[in-house]
Design a protein around this motif. Structure first.
Motif, PDB file in Angstrom:
ATOM      1  N   GLY A 107       0.812  -1.207   0.000  1.00  0.00           N
ATOM      2  CA  GLY A 107       0.000   0.000   0.000  1.00  0.00           C
ATOM      3  C   GLY A 107       0.849   1.262   0.000  1.00  0.00           C
ATOM      4  N   PHE A 108       1.959   1.231   0.730  1.00  0.00           N
ATOM      5  CA  PHE A 108       2.874   2.378   0.754  1.00  0.00           C
ATOM      6  C   PHE A 108       3.476   2.633  -0.627  1.00  0.00           C
ATOM      7  CE2 PHE A 108       7.395   3.555   0.892  1.00  0.00           C
ATOM      8  CZ  PHE A 108       7.288   4.861   1.365  1.00  0.00           C
ATOM      9  N   LEU A 116       4.535  10.065  -7.319  1.00  0.00           N
ATOM     10  CA  LEU A 116       5.508  10.212  -8.393  1.00  0.00           C
ATOM     11  C   LEU A 116       4.848  10.492  -9.735  1.00  0.00           C
ATOM     12  CD1 LEU A 116       7.997   7.327  -7.514  1.00  0.00           C
ATOM     13  CD2 LEU A 116       8.545   9.766  -7.556  1.00  0.00           C
ATOM     14  N   SER A 117       3.735   9.841  -9.988  1.00  0.00           N
ATOM     15  CA  SER A 117       3.093   9.940 -11.305  1.00  0.00           C
ATOM     16  C   SER A 117       2.113  11.100 -11.392  1.00  0.00           C
ATOM     17  CB  SER A 117       2.366   8.639 -11.632  1.00  0.00           C
ATOM     18  OG  SER A 117       1.286   8.436 -10.727  1.00  0.00           O
ATOM     19  N   GLY A 118       1.532  11.473 -10.245  1.00  0.00           N
ATOM     20  CA  GLY A 118       0.490  12.488 -10.272  1.00  0.00           C
ATOM     21  C   GLY A 118      -0.827  11.961 -10.805  1.00  0.00           C
ATOM     22  N   ARG A 119      -0.902  10.638 -10.999  1.00  0.00           N
ATOM     23  CA  ARG A 119      -2.121  10.017 -11.517  1.00  0.00           C
ATOM     24  C   ARG A 119      -2.633   8.988 -10.510  1.00  0.00           C
ATOM     25  NH1 ARG A 119       1.537  10.120 -15.832  1.00  0.00           N
ATOM     26  NH2 ARG A 119       0.911  11.497 -17.549  1.00  0.00           N
ATOM     27  N   LYS A 120      -3.927   8.716 -10.601  1.00  0.00           N
ATOM     28  CA  LYS A 120      -4.545   7.820  -9.629  1.00  0.00           C
ATOM     29  C   LYS A 120      -4.763   6.403 -10.148  1.00  0.00           C
ATOM     30  CE  LYS A 120      -7.157  11.463  -7.238  1.00  0.00           C
ATOM     31  NZ  LYS A 120      -8.505  11.918  -6.830  1.00  0.00           N
ATOM     32  N   HIS A 121      -4.855   6.216 -11.468  1.00  0.00           N
ATOM     33  CA  HIS A 121      -5.355   4.947 -11.991  1.00  0.00           C
ATOM     34  C   HIS A 121      -4.444   3.765 -11.640  1.00  0.00           C
ATOM     35  CE1 HIS A 121      -2.797   6.738 -15.101  1.00  0.00           C
ATOM     36  NE2 HIS A 121      -2.524   5.519 -15.520  1.00  0.00           N
ATOM     37  N   ILE A 122      -3.112   3.951 -11.755  1.00  0.00           N
ATOM     38  CA  ILE A 122      -2.210   2.837 -11.429  1.00  0.00           C
ATOM     39  C   ILE A 122      -2.278   2.518  -9.940  1.00  0.00           C
ATOM     40  CG2 ILE A 122       0.173   2.035 -11.414  1.00  0.00           C
ATOM     41  CD1 ILE A 122       0.703   3.721 -13.851  1.00  0.00           C
ATOM     42  N   SER A 123      -2.298   3.556  -9.114  1.00  0.00           N
ATOM     43  CA  SER A 123      -2.369   3.349  -7.670  1.00  0.00           C
ATOM     44  C   SER A 123      -3.674   2.671  -7.273  1.00  0.00           C
ATOM     45  CB  SER A 123      -2.228   4.686  -6.941  1.00  0.00           C
ATOM     46  OG  SER A 123      -0.961   5.247  -7.159  1.00  0.00           O
ATOM     47  N   CYS A 126      -3.329  -0.933  -7.955  1.00  0.00           N
ATOM     48  CA  CYS A 126      -2.451  -1.544  -6.946  1.00  0.00           C
ATOM     49  C   CYS A 126      -3.172  -1.712  -5.619  1.00  0.00           C
ATOM     50  CB  CYS A 126      -1.199  -0.693  -6.761  1.00  0.00           C
ATOM     51  SG  CYS A 126      -0.080  -0.678  -8.171  1.00  0.00           S
ATOM     52  N   TRP A 127      -3.903  -0.679  -5.202  1.00  0.00           N
ATOM     53  CA  TRP A 127      -4.637  -0.775  -3.942  1.00  0.00           C
ATOM     54  C   TRP A 127      -5.725  -1.842  -4.015  1.00  0.00           C
ATOM     55  CZ3 TRP A 127      -4.665   5.208  -3.970  1.00  0.00           C
ATOM     56  CH2 TRP A 127      -3.558   5.678  -3.269  1.00  0.00           C
ATOM     57  N   GLY A 128      -6.354  -1.970  -5.186  1.00  0.00           N
ATOM     58  CA  GLY A 128      -7.367  -3.003  -5.353  1.00  0.00           C
ATOM     59  C   GLY A 128      -6.778  -4.402  -5.234  1.00  0.00           C
ATOM     60  N   LEU A 129      -5.657  -4.633  -5.917  1.00  0.00           N
ATOM     61  CA  LEU A 129      -4.981  -5.933  -5.814  1.00  0.00           C
ATOM     62  C   LEU A 129      -4.459  -6.178  -4.401  1.00  0.00           C
ATOM     63  CD1 LEU A 129      -2.973  -5.946  -9.185  1.00  0.00           C
ATOM     64  CD2 LEU A 129      -5.031  -7.258  -8.626  1.00  0.00           C
ATOM     65  N   CYS A 130      -3.977  -5.117  -3.767  1.00  0.00           N
ATOM     66  CA  CYS A 130      -3.501  -5.240  -2.388  1.00  0.00           C
ATOM     67  C   CYS A 130      -4.635  -5.678  -1.461  1.00  0.00           C
ATOM     68  CB  CYS A 130      -2.910  -3.906  -1.928  1.00  0.00           C
ATOM     69  SG  CYS A 130      -2.230  -3.915  -0.265  1.00  0.00           S
ATOM     70  N   ILE A 178       3.776  -5.017 -11.018  1.00  0.00           N
ATOM     71  CA  ILE A 178       3.216  -3.717 -11.398  1.00  0.00           C
ATOM     72  C   ILE A 178       3.918  -2.594 -10.638  1.00  0.00           C
ATOM     73  CG2 ILE A 178       1.156  -2.268 -11.326  1.00  0.00           C
ATOM     74  CD1 ILE A 178      -0.514  -4.773 -11.763  1.00  0.00           C
ATOM     75  N   ILE A 179       4.115  -2.793  -9.338  1.00  0.00           N
ATOM     76  CA  ILE A 179       4.774  -1.775  -8.519  1.00  0.00           C
ATOM     77  C   ILE A 179       6.208  -1.555  -8.987  1.00  0.00           C
ATOM     78  CG2 ILE A 179       5.690  -1.330  -6.206  1.00  0.00           C
ATOM     79  CD1 ILE A 179       3.161  -2.602  -5.067  1.00  0.00           C
TER      80      ILE A 179
END
Length: 267
Positions: A107-108, A116-123, A126-130, A178-179
């Motif tokens: 999650g961190f 770093l990216s300024g975008r939410k979609h990748i995070s 990642c949070w969903g898979l986490c 992915i991370i």
């Protein structure tokens, strides 16, 4: 199917080896925690709380693992093989702490990708898979807890819920990849001709990200392979025991390495 008893080297022996190795790794993690709190005093309180929480859960994970070995080797010493339980509450606790540690670390890093990216979609992915991996790990621990009073054949538990263990670990592998790729890409974007003072740090962070991401991914893959090919021993459990230490190590290395430079994405 080869019948192994609790006293078999393929069961208790490999579990002891995994626990002993995880204790060595815990020493490394504790040292990194000491270095972090000594050298990174200016970091934000929430990051210090995260590191402190990971260290606390690592201590709990190590205590639970040691008690499981003590229970099978000391408490049950002299008990006839057929009367020995194949599970214990302390052994069932280890996936609880491992799952919490993994969720905190992944999650961190998902949050760092967001910065770093300024975008939410990748995070968000990642949070969903986490979250899925967290649910899988907790469900695995819950099933193990429920079966402790019945003192079942532990391999029967693996047969019934093996799909759950495999699925949770596979999700973790995908998330690690992915991370790793995302962090390497966005950290590399920080390099500009005007950012030369941080060039060495950027290269170190990229190298670290690749190394730690591959280590956790390969270890998870090794757990899945050993679980599928050697279901009736605890080789997979020995590897799984020190998986949490690898995640903690990746977090602490990141915090210590980037502690002196205020790059975008450092909290």
């Amino acid at each position: 199917m080869i019948a192994y008893g609790v006293d078999s080297p393929a069961v208790l022996g490999v579990m002891e080896i995994g626990v002993f190795f995880s204790l060595v790794m815990f020493g490394v993690v504790a040292l990194q925690g000491y270095v972090y709190f000594r050298n990174c005093r200016n970091d934000r309180v929430r990051l210090k709380l995260l590191v402190g929480s990971v260290l606390f859960f690592e201590l709990c994970h190590s205590v639970a693992s040691c008690h499981a070995v003590y229970y099978f080797t000391i408490v049950l010493a002299g008990v006839p093989e057929l009367l020995k339980p194949a599970n214990s509450y302390s052994l069932s606790l280890t996936p609880v702490f491992e799952t919490i540690i993994t969720a905190l670390v992944q999650g961190f890093f998902a949050y760092r990708i967001r910065l770093l990216s300024g975008r939410k979609h990748i995070s968000l992915v990642c949070w969903g898979l986490c979250f899925v991996r967290f649910l899988g790990g907790m469900a695995m621990a819950a099933e193990s807890f429920l079966d402790v009073p019945r003192e079942p054949d532990y391999f029967q538990l693996q047969d019934h819920y093996g799909w759950l263990i495999t699925s949770a670990l596979n999700v973790g592998v995908v998330l690690d990849l992915i991370i790793t790729v995302s962090l390497c890409f966005y950290i590399r974007q920080l390099y500009t001709p005007y950012n030369l003072p941080n060039e060495e740090l950027i290269h170190r962070l990229i190298a670290w990200t690749i190394q730690t991401g591959l280590i956790t991914s390969l270890t998870s893959i090794a757990v899945v392979i050993s679980f599928q090919t050697m279901k009736y021993n605890f080789v997979w459990l020995a590897l799984y025991t020190f998986l949490a230490k690898l995640y903690s190590n990746s977090l602490l290395v990141s915090c210590v390495f980037s502690g002196g430079a205020r790059l975008p994405g450092q909290t």
